[in-house]
Design a protein around this motif. Structure first.
Motif, short mmCIF file in Angstrom:
data_model
loop_
_atom_site.label_atom_id
_atom_site.label_comp_id
_atom_site.label_asym_id
_atom_site.label_seq_id
_atom_site.Cartn_x
_atom_site.Cartn_y
_atom_site.Cartn_z
N ALA A 45 43.53 43.11 22.89
CA ALA A 45 44.42 41.79 23.06
C ALA A 45 43.60 40.58 23.07
N GLY A 46 42.41 40.93 23.40
CA GLY A 46 41.28 39.66 23.48
C GLY A 46 41.66 38.87 24.77
N ARG A 47 42.13 39.56 25.87
CA ARG A 47 42.54 38.66 27.38
C ARG A 47 41.18 38.92 28.12
N GLN A 48 40.92 37.75 28.70
CA GLN A 48 39.81 37.57 29.71
C GLN A 48 40.45 37.65 31.12
N ILE A 49 39.88 38.27 31.75
CA ILE A 49 40.44 38.51 33.26
C ILE A 49 38.95 38.46 34.33
N GLU A 50 39.03 37.68 35.19
CA GLU A 50 37.92 37.53 36.14
C GLU A 50 38.16 37.28 37.50
N SER A 51 37.72 38.20 38.31
CA SER A 51 38.14 38.08 39.82
C SER A 51 36.56 37.96 40.64
N ASP A 52 36.61 38.18 42.09
CA ASP A 52 35.70 38.14 42.77
C ASP A 52 34.76 39.47 42.52
N SER A 53 35.42 40.51 42.07
CA SER A 53 34.69 41.76 41.97
C SER A 53 34.50 42.37 40.66
N TYR B 21 32.61 44.40 33.56
CA TYR B 21 31.62 44.52 34.33
C TYR B 21 32.28 44.65 35.94
N ASP B 22 31.86 45.66 36.68
CA ASP B 22 32.37 45.50 38.07
C ASP B 22 31.08 44.82 38.76
N LYS B 23 31.34 43.90 39.51
CA LYS B 23 30.40 42.80 40.18
C LYS B 23 29.69 43.36 41.17
#
Length: 164
Positions: free
Chosen positions: A88-96, A113-115
């Motif tokens: 789907a080409g989605r981008q998701i970013e959180s603190d973690s 990536y698991d930060k």
């Protein structure tokens, strides 16, 4: 509409299962060469056949200090399933965590990536029925992507296409 979508997905997965599945796993191992500044182990290869088609996979582990890369080339139905989360080409970013898709040259690349754990995966769609998967631990995603770029993506795609 729902039936149309389900039917379309079913046809796509059936076609993808047949693409690239007849490639020789030993040839795939030959394409998983050395990665500069990394120590590579032996390549493991397998070929499986079942009701959903054929899956061919070659995998090699690389180490540098505490960091680990598990590099695999996968063809057949499993390749389509590995690419599905990025389709789907989605981008998701959180603190973690980070999940994104970008294009590198002619190849779509999915990154997760698991930060906190400094681990994740890079999935390169070589063709609809073939992917390069780089699972990594104890390193940043950019370093893992740089290591993945040292693999000959075009050569892998060509080999998978010949197996068609």
């Amino acid at each position: 509409m729902k039936r149309f979508i389900i039917g379309t997905v079913a046809v796509w997965l059936t076609v993808a299962a047949g693409w690239a599945a007849s490639v020789d796993s030993g040839d795939l191992c030959g394409k998983l060469g050395e990665i500069r500044q990394w120590s590579g182990g032996e390549c493991d290869a397998l070929k499986m056949e079942g009701p959903m088609g054929e899956v061919v996979m070659a995998s090699r582990t690389y180490r540098k200090g505490d960091a680990t890369l598990q590099v695999s080339v996968v063809s057949g139905m499993q390749a389509a399933m590995l690419w599905a989360p990025y389709a789907a080409g989605r981008q998701i970013e959180s603190d973690s965590a980070l999940v994104k898709v970008e294009r590198i040259g002619e190849f779509p690349v999915g990154i997760s990536y698991d930060k906190q754990n400094r681990s994740g995966g890079v999935v390169v769609q070589l063709m609809p029925g073939g992917v390069l998967v780089v699972s990594f631990e104890k390193m940043g995603w950019k370093e893992a992507l740089d290591a993945a770029k040292s693999i000959d993506w075009k050569g892998l795609r060509k080999l998978l296409e010949q197996g068609d």
